[in-house]
Design a protein around this motif. Structure first.
Motif: not given
Length: 331
Positions: A6-7, A38-42, A58-60
């Motif tokens: 889930r974003p 590899k990572k979320g970028v927001y 994070s793992a997600d």
């Protein structure tokens, strides 16, 4: 079972934004930027129309689903706040532009994950700029060459990730070329498990890897390199100056490793980045190793739930063809 990812939402990221940017502004919008595996970028948008970018480890947010990496392996899974902050510090000290770090949090106070907030580069990516206005390409590539010259003018005492070497540590392995050779053999084994055409020529490719490795002579110089530097990993400032992103893999290594990747990703524009004095034996070995890694890596990624498998299949197919072509030319 496929993981449900889930974003993060505005509600999720509001505490981080408040801590990083101050309580006087309100987070009004959040956009997860495409491309990160590899990572979320927001992108964070605030009520005064200013923006910043949040990185979340994070793992997600990590589609590779790797076990905890060993940072002493120079090519281990390059992700995490510690690698990022060490790389950011090294680049800043070297005079190499990267988005300014505004806030870093490893305490999980504001999110159940490591996170950082950096400035939002408003000039877009170098990749988009080159496609949008070819007339500007020579000027942009000259600036990119200047950045590379600055980056590659710095060296380290040993090969390895910056986060390890700058703390006095050392990496597994005896040399850059040996680590590349071992990695190429592992990538070939992974590719052969997933792709019958790779399996059919596995022995020939193994022999070629060993033959190319035997041509490489020892060296004691390790250069500061990005490691996966394409035009998509370069953002532009408002006045068109390049800045490096996705820097967690920053390392001291053979500069030929950088140039093999630059040649692949910049294509015909690579001539503007070419430098004299590169070791042709290393280039041949590292080129084959890179292509094999870009077969096994994407095929491994789409074993999971990466949301754009067609793009990964295209990358794997292109690099398989390149590896087979190199095998044919070496015969």
């Amino acid at each position: 079972m496929t993981r449900t990812r889930r974003p993060l939402t505005r509600t999720d990221l509001a505490p981080l934004a408040r801590a990083a940017l101050g309580p006087g502004r309100t987070l009004t919008g959040v956009e997860r930027l495409r491309g990160g595996t590899k990572k979320g970028v927001y992108r964070l948008t605030l009520d005064d129309d200013s923006t910043a970018v949040a990185y979340v480890w994070s793992a997600d947010e990590d589609y590779w689903d790797q076990p905890d990496p060993d940072p002493r392996d120079v090519f281990s899974h390059g992700t995490g706040l510690g690698l990022f902050t060490a790389a950011h510090e090294r680049l800043a000290a070297s005079g190499v532009r990267t988005p300014r770090l505004m806030y870093a949090d490893a305490t999980h106070t504001h999110l159940p994950a490591d996170a950082a907030v950096v400035e939002d580069m408003t000039g877009g990516s170098l990749e988009d700029a080159l496609a949008r206005d070819p007339r500007e390409a020579p000027r942009l590539m000259d600036r990119m060459a200047e950045l590379l010259a600055t980056l590659h003018s710095h060296t380290g005492p040993r090969f390895g990730k910056v986060a390890v070497v700058d703390q006095g540590g050392s990496s597994h392995g005896v040399s850059c070329e040996r680590r590349i050779t071992d990695g190429a053999l592992r990538c070939l084994a992974e590719a052969a498990r997933r792709e019958p055409r790779a399996a059919a020529v596995r022995r020939e490719l193994e022999a070629t890897i060993h033959a190319l490795a035997a041509e490489v002579r020892p060296r004691d110089r390790q250069t500061l390199i990005h490691g996966e530097l394409g035009p998509d990993h370069v953002l532009l400032t408002s006045d068109g100056q390049p800045a490096l992103i996705d820097i967690e893999g920053l390392m001291y290594f053979d500069v030929e490793h950088e140039h093999v990747f630059l040649r692949l990703r910049f294509g015909p524009r690579y001539d503007a980045l070419r430098t004299p004095g590169l070791d042709e034996a290393r280039l041949r070995l590292y080129r084959l190793s890179m292509h094999l890694g870009l077969v096994s890596g994407p095929l491994t990624l789409i074993d999971g739930d990466f949301p754009h498998p067609e793009r990964m299949r295209d990358i794997a197919e292109h690099n398989l063809q390149q590896a087979l072509s190199l095998l044919k030319s070496a015969s």
